[in-house]
Design a protein around this motif. Sequence first.
Motif, PDB file in Angstrom:
ATOM      1  N   LEU A 188       3.875  -2.720   6.354  1.00  0.00           N
ATOM      2  CA  LEU A 188       4.015  -4.153   6.637  1.00  0.00           C
ATOM      3  C   LEU A 188       2.795  -4.927   6.155  1.00  0.00           C
ATOM      4  O   LEU A 188       2.926  -6.019   5.592  1.00  0.00           O
ATOM      5  CB  LEU A 188       4.220  -4.360   8.143  1.00  0.00           C
ATOM      6  CG  LEU A 188       4.569  -5.772   8.612  1.00  0.00           C
ATOM      7  CD1 LEU A 188       5.839  -6.267   7.917  1.00  0.00           C
ATOM      8  CD2 LEU A 188       4.769  -5.804  10.130  1.00  0.00           C
ATOM      9  N   SER A 189       1.607  -4.367   6.349  1.00  0.00           N
ATOM     10  CA  SER A 189       0.383  -5.029   5.881  1.00  0.00           C
ATOM     11  C   SER A 189       0.383  -5.154   4.364  1.00  0.00           C
ATOM     12  O   SER A 189       0.061  -6.210   3.810  1.00  0.00           O
ATOM     13  CB  SER A 189      -0.847  -4.225   6.335  1.00  0.00           C
ATOM     14  OG  SER A 189      -0.916  -4.146   7.728  1.00  0.00           O
ATOM     15  N   ASN A 190       0.759  -4.083   3.707  1.00  0.00           N
ATOM     16  CA  ASN A 190       0.781  -4.091   2.243  1.00  0.00           C
ATOM     17  C   ASN A 190       1.830  -5.070   1.710  1.00  0.00           C
ATOM     18  O   ASN A 190       1.586  -5.795   0.735  1.00  0.00           O
ATOM     19  CB  ASN A 190       1.065  -2.687   1.732  1.00  0.00           C
ATOM     20  CG  ASN A 190       0.956  -2.576   0.230  1.00  0.00           C
ATOM     21  OD1 ASN A 190      -0.098  -2.837  -0.352  1.00  0.00           O
ATOM     22  ND2 ASN A 190       2.045  -2.206  -0.431  1.00  0.00           N
ATOM     23  N   PHE A 191       2.992  -5.109   2.368  1.00  0.00           N
ATOM     24  CA  PHE A 191       4.056  -6.024   1.942  1.00  0.00           C
ATOM     25  C   PHE A 191       3.614  -7.481   2.050  1.00  0.00           C
ATOM     26  O   PHE A 191       3.803  -8.272   1.119  1.00  0.00           O
ATOM     27  CB  PHE A 191       5.306  -5.781   2.786  1.00  0.00           C
ATOM     28  CG  PHE A 191       6.408  -6.772   2.542  1.00  0.00           C
ATOM     29  CD1 PHE A 191       7.221  -6.666   1.419  1.00  0.00           C
ATOM     30  CD2 PHE A 191       6.628  -7.825   3.427  1.00  0.00           C
ATOM     31  CE1 PHE A 191       8.241  -7.583   1.175  1.00  0.00           C
ATOM     32  CE2 PHE A 191       7.636  -8.743   3.191  1.00  0.00           C
ATOM     33  CZ  PHE A 191       8.444  -8.633   2.063  1.00  0.00           C
ATOM     34  N   ILE A 192       3.025  -7.837   3.191  1.00  0.00           N
ATOM     35  CA  ILE A 192       2.611  -9.237   3.397  1.00  0.00           C
ATOM     36  C   ILE A 192       1.467  -9.602   2.456  1.00  0.00           C
ATOM     37  O   ILE A 192       1.422 -10.701   1.896  1.00  0.00           O
ATOM     38  CB  ILE A 192       2.216  -9.467   4.868  1.00  0.00           C
ATOM     39  CG1 ILE A 192       3.442  -9.292   5.769  1.00  0.00           C
ATOM     40  CG2 ILE A 192       1.608 -10.848   5.060  1.00  0.00           C
ATOM     41  CD1 ILE A 192       3.148  -9.414   7.248  1.00  0.00           C
ATOM     42  N   ASN A 193       0.535  -8.677   2.286  1.00  0.00           N
ATOM     43  CA  ASN A 193      -0.581  -8.928   1.358  1.00  0.00           C
ATOM     44  C   ASN A 193      -0.068  -9.210  -0.046  1.00  0.00           C
ATOM     45  O   ASN A 193      -0.548 -10.131  -0.730  1.00  0.00           O
ATOM     46  CB  ASN A 193      -1.516  -7.722   1.325  1.00  0.00           C
ATOM     47  CG  ASN A 193      -2.545  -7.754   2.431  1.00  0.00           C
ATOM     48  OD1 ASN A 193      -2.968  -8.816   2.869  1.00  0.00           O
ATOM     49  ND2 ASN A 193      -2.939  -6.589   2.908  1.00  0.00           N
ATOM     50  N   THR A 194       0.894  -8.412  -0.505  1.00  0.00           N
ATOM     51  CA  THR A 194       1.443  -8.581  -1.856  1.00  0.00           C
ATOM     52  C   THR A 194       2.302  -9.829  -1.956  1.00  0.00           C
ATOM     53  O   THR A 194       2.205 -10.598  -2.928  1.00  0.00           O
ATOM     54  CB  THR A 194       2.288  -7.342  -2.233  1.00  0.00           C
ATOM     55  OG1 THR A 194       1.482  -6.174  -2.117  1.00  0.00           O
ATOM     56  CG2 THR A 194       2.809  -7.465  -3.661  1.00  0.00           C
ATOM     57  N   LYS A 195       3.142 -10.052  -0.952  1.00  0.00           N
ATOM     58  CA  LYS A 195       4.062 -11.195  -0.961  1.00  0.00           C
ATOM     59  C   LYS A 195       3.302 -12.515  -0.951  1.00  0.00           C
ATOM     60  O   LYS A 195       3.665 -13.463  -1.675  1.00  0.00           O
ATOM     61  CB  LYS A 195       4.975 -11.114   0.271  1.00  0.00           C
ATOM     62  CG  LYS A 195       6.134 -12.089   0.258  1.00  0.00           C
ATOM     63  CD  LYS A 195       7.212 -11.652  -0.709  1.00  0.00           C
ATOM     64  CE  LYS A 195       8.466 -12.529  -0.582  1.00  0.00           C
ATOM     65  NZ  LYS A 195       9.488 -12.156  -1.589  1.00  0.00           N
TER      66      LYS A 195
END
Length: 307
Positions: A188-195
């Motif tokens: 979830l952290s990686n997804f939000i960071n990328t998004k």
Amino acid sequence: MFKGFGDFLLTQRGKRFCFGLVCTTTAGTILAKYFPNTFFLEQYRDVVRLYKHGLSVSLPEELKERFAKTIGLVGIGEDELKLFKPFTVFGFDPFHAGTSYSRFGSIIGIPINFTYKDTDSIDKSMIKLKNESVPWGTEEAAELLDSFILSEEAQMYAIAREIKTADSAKLILDTLYQTIAIAGTYSLSNFINTKLNLYSRPRSMRMALYAFITIFMVGNYCVLKDSTQIHYEQQIDEFLKGRDPLFVKGGKDYYEKVLQRNRALRKLLGKEGENRFSSLGNENFFIRQRHVPLLHRKQFFEANLVS
């Protein structure tokens, strides 16, 4: 130094390092839960079993017979009997580890007080509170001593409860929840960071995001774990209630004694006892509800005993 490490984590190499660290942590969490309950089950038993003068205390014959009678009433099939191995556990609470879903089976710990016939048969010198002798002359100490004496029905209920818990998918689910919590936090952290392209934003923004997601995932883990624990406790009590009237009386007797013990400990332990137990004998929990309240479990069997 901290800034340099933070800058490194923003590089492709740093991101691969974080991914590898999460994978290692997830695998380590699974193995830490899995190994003691499977490959190292015998070693786990050696850690929690009762010792006297440096030697392990073998399970008395009367408790072996009681265990065999109980497992028969629970309805475990003959081909599964070998998966449940009883032993004498340290302390005054029944215990289980492992699972019948594994070829390694499960160990069922039976406390030594299941051999007590009356208070005169108890070796008081072996009982300590916070490594100190119990003031046996007090009323609460007498209540504590009496709480160790359990009826045969109460003992059989307690043994059956551990057998049925070991015969459930609870261990598997607990391990799954831990895995989801760790992997989910990273994903979830990686997804939000990328998004949202937060890698180009101030580090404080990402740290706040990580803290929020961690709290969110830990909260979900606690809710799932506690809900599963309560579900199986209620399910097992319901099963045993319908299995044999002996378990109904045994459940009522057992929780009556546990509540009595907790009330006595509440007084004997002073401030610590007040923090751990309520005036009724229930366990106190901060925020979380880890178990069905002991009083409720006692009342459940009482209601069914009357009817």
